[in-house]
Each structure stands twice: as C-alpha cells, then as structure tokens.
Design a protein around this motif. Structure first.
Motif, mmCIF file in Angstrom:
data_model
loop_
_atom_site.group_PDB
_atom_site.id
_atom_site.type_symbol
_atom_site.label_atom_id
_atom_site.label_comp_id
_atom_site.label_asym_id
_atom_site.label_seq_id
_atom_site.Cartn_x
_atom_site.Cartn_y
_atom_site.Cartn_z
ATOM 1 N N PHE A 114 43.276 20.527 32.689
ATOM 2 C CA PHE A 114 42.637 20.562 34.004
ATOM 3 C C PHE A 114 43.263 19.528 34.935
ATOM 4 O O PHE A 114 43.576 19.825 36.092
ATOM 5 C CB PHE A 114 41.131 20.253 33.866
ATOM 6 N N VAL A 115 43.423 18.309 34.427
ATOM 7 C CA VAL A 115 43.977 17.231 35.243
ATOM 8 C C VAL A 115 45.377 17.594 35.719
ATOM 9 O O VAL A 115 45.719 17.431 36.899
ATOM 10 C CB VAL A 115 44.006 15.903 34.452
ATOM 11 N N GLY A 116 46.201 18.128 34.810
ATOM 12 C CA GLY A 116 47.564 18.489 35.174
ATOM 13 C C GLY A 116 47.635 19.568 36.233
ATOM 14 O O GLY A 116 48.296 19.409 37.268
ATOM 15 N N VAL A 117 46.929 20.690 36.013
ATOM 16 C CA VAL A 117 47.068 21.822 36.933
ATOM 17 C C VAL A 117 46.338 21.591 38.247
ATOM 18 O O VAL A 117 46.818 21.978 39.322
ATOM 19 C CB VAL A 117 46.604 23.141 36.268
ATOM 20 N N TYR A 118 45.162 20.944 38.196
ATOM 21 C CA TYR A 118 44.434 20.692 39.440
ATOM 22 C C TYR A 118 45.152 19.667 40.308
ATOM 23 O O TYR A 118 45.137 19.759 41.540
ATOM 24 C CB TYR A 118 43.007 20.223 39.148
ATOM 25 N N SER A 119 45.765 18.652 39.692
ATOM 26 C CA SER A 119 46.480 17.654 40.489
ATOM 27 C C SER A 119 47.675 18.289 41.202
ATOM 28 O O SER A 119 47.960 17.972 42.364
ATOM 29 C CB SER A 119 46.935 16.494 39.605
ATOM 30 N N VAL A 120 48.355 19.216 40.522
ATOM 31 C CA VAL A 120 49.485 19.906 41.150
ATOM 32 C C VAL A 120 49.000 20.836 42.259
ATOM 33 O O VAL A 120 49.537 20.837 43.380
ATOM 34 C CB VAL A 120 50.293 20.689 40.094
ATOM 35 N N GLN A 121 47.968 21.628 41.971
ATOM 36 C CA GLN A 121 47.439 22.557 42.968
ATOM 37 C C GLN A 121 46.972 21.810 44.214
ATOM 38 O O GLN A 121 47.302 22.182 45.346
ATOM 39 C CB GLN A 121 46.274 23.347 42.356
#
Length: 387
Positions: free
Chosen positions: A212-219
């Motif tokens: 979650f942290v990885g994909v949400y931070s990128v999005q």
C-alpha cells in the motif's frame, strides 16, 4: 447453467449498495484538487491555507476509521443513517460563503461521515467468500460514479469559484445515499461476535500494507505534480484537467482485471505485472512530449493501481473478521499519500521528471517482494492460490 434474471438481480443488489457506499466514502479525496481550488477562490485564502482547510476532511476520515468500527457493529443502521444525513448537510452548507473556522469544521464532520461509509463496506465484505470479485466491481462502479461526477463538475464555468461543486456533492450524496442506506442489511451475522475468534495472518497484513505504501506514494506523487508536468509539455490547465479526469474515469476499469479467469488464481503475478505497468507508465508520463503520451501514461498508471487495490483489498477482507483491518488500511493509505505528495514535489522541483521516475522505481521495486510474500495464502486461511 443459465443465470435467471432474479438471480442476477440478487447479485447486483449488494454490489450496487456497496458501490454507492464506497463512492460516498472516497468522494472527498477524489475531488480534493477541485475542492482546494474552490476554497481558495471563495474563502480568499492562499493555496497552503486552502489545502489545510480541506485537509480537515482527511483528518476526519482518519479519526473515523479508528473510532467507528466498534461503534458501527453495535448500531450500524443508526450510524449509517446519521452519517448520510450529516454528510449531505455538510456538502450543502459548504456551498455558502462561510467563516474559515466553520468551513473547516464542516469538512472535518464530512470526513467522519465518509469514514462511516468505508467502515460499513469493510464490515460487509469481511470474510466474504467472493470478496475478490466484489471488490473489483465495487471499485469499478464507485470509481466511475465519482470520476464521472468530478468530470461533469469541472465542465461548469464557475466550478473553481462558485457553489456548483458543493451543490453537486450534496446531490450526489442524496442520490447515492438512498441506496447506501441499505448497507447495514448486508452485514454478516458473525460480525457481532468477532472478538471470539481472530485469526489474522498479521505478517501478511503488514506486508500488504507495505505494498500500500509503495503504490499509494507513487500514485499520489504523480498526481501531485501532474499539472506541473502538463505545463512543462505545453498543455493549458483546462486541457490538463480534462485529460486527468478522463484518464481517472477510464482507469477504474483496471479494478476488474484480477477477476479475469486466467488471472483469478494468480494474484501474486497479477500484482507484480501491475507494479511493472505502473513503473512503465510513470516513465511514459514524465518523458512525454505530447498530450497523447501524457494521457496514456496517466491512464495506465490508474488502471494498474486499481488492479492492485482490488487484489489487496480482497486479501485483507479475507482475513478481516470485523472490518477493522480495512479501516486501518485507510490510515496507512493517508500516510503513504503524504509521503508521496511531499517526496514527489521536492524531487520534481530539484531533479525534474527523472527524480520522480527514480522515486517510483525504488518504491515499486520494494513492493515486489512484499507483495509476493503477502499473497502466499497462509495455512488455515481460505483464499485462492497465490500464484
């Protein structure tokens, strides 16, 4: 076996109810850029102050997701009804020119009401045997509704400074609330006594939250600097707004990708493939020199993102006895959004698009081993094969 119309209607009913509830839960966050711009014009504050004022809605959501799960299980109908009525009232009153403190209080209350919608969906899908398919449909339908309303509101001449955006949100709440009111009727009976048995694979949950942290931070990071990237390649602000809203609208179709028969039993590979698509789309977006590549990059980023969310939300729901884990996921989400927004803004200013691409590559690469390990279903937990 032929599906009867009655059978189809029975399956469509719960999906529609949950989709309306989820749409009301994510409406404020999805439309946040428009709300910030509107607050600046109508309250005569600068961008920083407007962001803090509308950010009170996020604080309300976080507080609600922490406090409401236990209360919602005890009095689901009363809390849901009160939340829907208060949310519609907050949106309608926000259309007035108000003192700054009153506006902030309304946004805080709206956030708590939106959290109740998120909590109810989490409770209804907790331990659901068909959670993966339902999450895909809920994300798709709710996303199409919210992104569609967002797109329509941006077409109003005074969307950035008039009352139409708040009136539109109030009407959306009233219309969807009629259906979302039935969400408590979908609560599983076991949700009342879940404290008696809790068998979470907490290691898997923490690993999923890491993804979650990885994909949400990128999005969130890409979204935060998208207008600046559009300006860099010569797009006007209205052109950028249209391209972003349409790409968001179409990107929600990515939520149904995990339900494709060839991928349904390969959740790990689906997530890894979507992470790769996210990285490629970020590279496409920040190396674009035309509106077409700008649009394609954002579209593929959104589609891959929602594919991952459908898988991870269903994975968490499969082990969530009472909706608490999904509510905690929202807290993780906002931490990631803050990280991505600040990080991408600084990197874009100092190193341009290349800096954001490197940031995305590191965040998404770190998500790969976390996703693979998390989605290997642990013993004793009913789930589809991970790969």
């Amino acid at each position: 076996m032929t599906t009867t119309p009655v059978g189809a209607a029975r399956r469509a009913g719960p999906t529609l109810i949950l989709s309306c509830a989820w749409a009301l839960g994510i409406g404020g966050t999805t439309m946040m850029p428009l709300l910030v711009t509107n607050a600046m014009a109508r309250l005569h504050v600068d961008e920083g102050q407007a962001t803090m004022l509308t950010g009170a809605e996020m604080i309300g959501m976080l507080a609600g997701c922490i406090v409401l799960p236990a209360l919602a299980r005890r009095a689901p109908m009363a809390l849901t009804s009160a939340a829907l009525l208060l949310l519609a009232l907050c949106q309608a009153v926000s259309a007035l020119v108000l003192p700054v403190a009153t506006f902030a209080a309304l946004r805080l209350a709206a956030g708590v009401c939106e959290a109740q919608m998120i909590v109810m969906v989490g409770i209804c899908l907790a331990c659901h045997p068909d959670a993966e398919r339902l999450w895909g449909l809920v994300l798709l339908l709710s996303g199409l509704v919210v992104a569609g309303v967002f797109t329509v509101l941006t077409l109003f001449p005074d969307a950035a400074s008039g009352a139409a955006v708040w009136q539109g949100l109030a009407l959306m709440t009233a219309a969807l609330g009629v259906v979302a009111m039935r969400a408590p009727s979908l609560m599983p009976a076991r949700a009342v006594s879940v404290a008696l048995e809790r068998r979470h694979d907490m290691l898997g949950i923490w690993l999923a939250w890491g993804v979650f942290v990885g994909v949400y931070s990128v999005q969130a990071g890409v979204w935060a600097v998208s207008a600046l990237q559009g300006e860099r390649i010569g797009l006007t602000l209205p052109q950028t707004g249209v391209l972003l809203s349409v790409s968001s609208l179409l990107g929600f179709f990515g939520a149904v990708v995990p339900a494709i028969p060839a991928l349904a039993a390969r959740r790990g590979l689906t997530v890894i493939g979507a992470l790769a698509v996210m990285l490629a789309s970020v590279a496409c977006f920040f190396t674009a020199h035309s509106a077409a590549l700008f649009f394609v990059g954002q579209l593929m980023l959104n589609a891959a993102f929602y594919s991952i969310m459908a898988v991870l939300n269903s994975f968490i729901s499969a082990q969530d006895r009472d909706g608490t884990l999904l509510s905690r996921s929202v807290v993780v989400t906002f931490a990631a959004v803050a990280l991505g927004t600040v990080g991408a803004g600084v990197l874009f200013q100092d190193a341009g698009g290349v800096g954001v691409i490197v940031f995305a590559a590191l965040a998404l690469a770190g998500s790969v081993p976390l996703g693979l390990k998390a989605l290997r279903a642990p013993a004793g937990v009913s789930a589809s094969p991970a790969l």
